[in-house]
Design a protein around this motif. Structure first.
Motif, PDB file in Angstrom:
ATOM      1  N   SER A 216     -16.733  11.328 -14.084  1.00  0.00           N
ATOM      2  CA  SER A 216     -16.904  10.415 -12.954  1.00  0.00           C
ATOM      3  C   SER A 216     -17.948   9.345 -13.276  1.00  0.00           C
ATOM      4  O   SER A 216     -17.724   8.151 -13.074  1.00  0.00           O
ATOM      5  CB  SER A 216     -17.312  11.239 -11.719  1.00  0.00           C
ATOM      6  OG  SER A 216     -18.032  10.481 -10.783  1.00  0.00           O
TER       7      SER A 216
ATOM      8  N   THR B  43     -17.466  15.114  -8.270  1.00  0.00           N
ATOM      9  CA  THR B  43     -16.224  15.755  -8.672  1.00  0.00           C
ATOM     10  C   THR B  43     -15.796  16.684  -7.538  1.00  0.00           C
ATOM     11  O   THR B  43     -16.578  16.955  -6.628  1.00  0.00           O
ATOM     12  CB  THR B  43     -16.387  16.516 -10.002  1.00  0.00           C
ATOM     13  OG1 THR B  43     -15.127  17.045 -10.405  1.00  0.00           O
ATOM     14  CG2 THR B  43     -17.361  17.676  -9.863  1.00  0.00           C
TER      15      THR B  43
ATOM     16  N   GLY C 247     -16.643  17.295 -14.901  1.00  0.00           N
ATOM     17  CA  GLY C 247     -16.070  16.421 -13.881  1.00  0.00           C
ATOM     18  C   GLY C 247     -17.068  15.347 -13.469  1.00  0.00           C
ATOM     19  O   GLY C 247     -16.718  14.168 -13.321  1.00  0.00           O
TER      20      GLY C 247
END
Lengths: 160, 383
Positions: B147, A84, B143
């Motif tokens: 992903s 990320t 996040g």
């Protein structure tokens, strides 16, 4: 007075600030954790817990099935398993330079480490081979997150 | 013996409830629940359960604060250092023993009082292997999960955005959904991410809230209300736990599947998708709703994404998912977040009212305790 000003003022007067002391703890890495810390500090090597045929990283003395694990070196290669890019703080401020964070898993172990990757956010991909950049020996403490400056893409010899 | 929800009360569900302390919010939610059930907590409740965590409150040993605002002084009161739905499961089991006829479950959140939210999240991170990273936004963990989930399942980035559009819009019908908005897919997709790939529309903000449920045995429930909502099954699961990052697959959430399976099997349901008519599920991040749909409903993330895209999960669709707007529209209320999902499912079942044939209407409630936990809870309700 604008509403937002009033709100700030009211909050200042009618809220009573306090602090919860949370900063002073020490955390014990445990038997395997200690050995792993020594190996990392002295030799720059990563050690995981071996349970049967599987190596887990980071290490603990016990296995998921409650058996006792052994120590085994984790050699990698390390690969990006998820990534990320942090572009904003939790408080809502945009970061000038986005920060790339990845779950990095060694090929020879289950688990992995979450750390920063020094790479262009547009260039990182899942499966990318990366390698840890360690602090010099005298600066290392034995904690992998602190002793690794960041990971960087692995460039094979002859490339780049 | 069956176990029922007799009534539910709530307070807040606003970004900041400036005028009330967390204890007053507990009091307000409890009063509403007791009034609807027609009970006096000093006489008619056999035990009280409050779900809370010290760090959220900013008070160590905060369970000492639990009894008074919910009427539990010098009465059997216990705290569950966990989610509302874990407390509900505890209440369910206590009623099942036959020693308790009426048990109250409470949880509350005052995130607007937490000025160092980042610090509290960091305190929950593994102190050796995650916390020293000192990342400027703990949502980075979500996040990474998004992903990994997309990479494993093949679900598109657009599908995540669709969850946000659906839930933020659904919230416009819900008075408790303070964070709702009419947004479009391009609003989400054109917005700069906070932590890739998640934009501000896809990370649920916080809300101050309190939720109280009155749980009762079948006999007590029939005495107290004409409209009991039955708790047909409860389930919960913690995988390896927050402390052991070592064997986590960030792209899936087996605890959701295990909790849902446990609740379904208790309810005698073989297919949740077929045997329930809507769901209130985890959605504090956009991807989490698809993950929950995969783990509990479809068994396949692409199928869940396809149904979402077809509008099947819309509030007037074939199988509504988060018709309340979910956490994306109502906000995350710490340990009361699952309580909010339960509240919305409960109210929707009651809203179906007399048109619904008894036993024909069922709902799934599924919640996760949020980052960095691997704990999920599920409930099957029926009318």
């Amino acid at each position: 007075m604008a509403w937002s000003m009033w709100w700030k003022e009211a909050r200042r007067i009618y809220k009573f600030p306090g602090k919860m002391e949370v900063e002073k703890y020490v955390y014990t890495p445990g038997l395997h954790g200690l050995e792993a810390a020594r190996k990392l500090k002295e030799e720059g090597k990563f050690v995981g817990t071996k349970c049967g045929d599987t190596i887990y990283y980071p290490p603990t003395t016990f296995c998921p099935d409650f058996s006792e694990g052994g120590l085994a070196e984790v050699r990698g290669p390390w690969r990006v398993a998820a990534f990320t890019v942090i572009r904003e703080t939790m408080e809502g401020e945009r970061l000038e330079k986005p920060i790339v964070v990845a779950l990095i898993v060694p090929d020879d172990a289950v688990g992995g480490i979450i750390h920063y990757v020094d790479v262009d956010p547009d260039k990182i991909y899942i499966g990318m081979e990366v390698e840890p950049v360690l602090k010099p020996r005298e600066e290392r403490k034995g904690n992998p997150v602190e002793d690794i400056v960041h990971f960087k893409p692995k460039i094979e010899e002859g490339e780049g | 013996m069956r176990v029922a929800l007799v009534s539910m009360g709530w307070s807040g569900f606003r970004p900041s409830v400036e005028e009330l302390s967390f204890r007053e919010m507990m009091f307000e939610a409890a009063m509403r629940a007791y009034e609807q059930a027609g009970i006096d907590p000093r006489r008619d409740v056999d035990a009280f359960i409050s779900c809370q965590e010290d760090f959220w409150e900013g008070i160590a040993i905060t369970d000492e604060f639990a009894p008074e605002p919910i009427g539990g002084v010098l009465r059997p009161t216990l705290t569950v250092a966990g989610e509302f739905l874990q407390g509900l499961a505890q209440a369910y089991m206590m009623v099942k023993t036959g020693y308790f006829d009426v048990v109250v479950v409470e949880s509350h959140a005052k995130p607007s009082d937490v000025e160092s939210m980042r610090g509290v999240f960091e305190m929950a991170f593994d102190p050796l292997y995650l916390r020293p990273l000192k990342a400027p936004n703990p949502h980075f963990l979500a996040g990474l999960m998004a992903s990994a989930f997309m990479a494993r399942s093949g679900v598109d980035r657009e599908h995540l955005a669709m969850v946000a559009v659906k839930n933020k819009s659904n919230g416009l019908y819900n008075p408790r959904a303070s964070h709702s908005a009419r947004i479009t897919l391009s609003d989400v997709l054109d917005s700069e991410p906070v932590v890739d790939p998640l934009t501000r529309y896809e990370i649920a903000p916080f809300s101050d809230a309190a939720v109280v449920a009155v749980v009762a045995s079948e006999e007590a429930a029939r005495r107290l209300t004409d409209t009991p909502v039955w708790i047909d099954g409860v389930g919960w699961s913690t995988e390896a736990g927050t402390g052991s990052m070592a064997w986590h697959d960030l792209g899936s959430m087996p605890s959701m599947r295990m909790a849902a399976t446990m609740a379904a099997s208790m309810a005698g349901i073989s297919s949740i998708m077929r045997d329930t008519s809507f769901a209130e599920v985890e959605d504090r991040y956009s991807f989490a709703e698809l993950m929950a749909a995969e783990e509990a409903l479809t068994g396949d993330a692409l199928e869940a994404a396809r149904m979402l895209e077809n509008g099947d999960f819309d509030r007037d669709g074939y199988y509504p998912v988060n018709p309340s707007g979910g956490s994306l529209a109502m906000g995350v209320a710490f340990e009361a977040t699952g309580g909010a999902r339960l509240l919305e499912a409960y109210l929707r079942l009651l809203g179906g009212g007399e048109e619904v044939e008894a036993g024909a209407e069922r709902a799934l409630v599924l919640s996760w305790r949020g980052i960095p936990t691997r704990t999920s809870m599920a409930v099957i309700l029926s009318l």
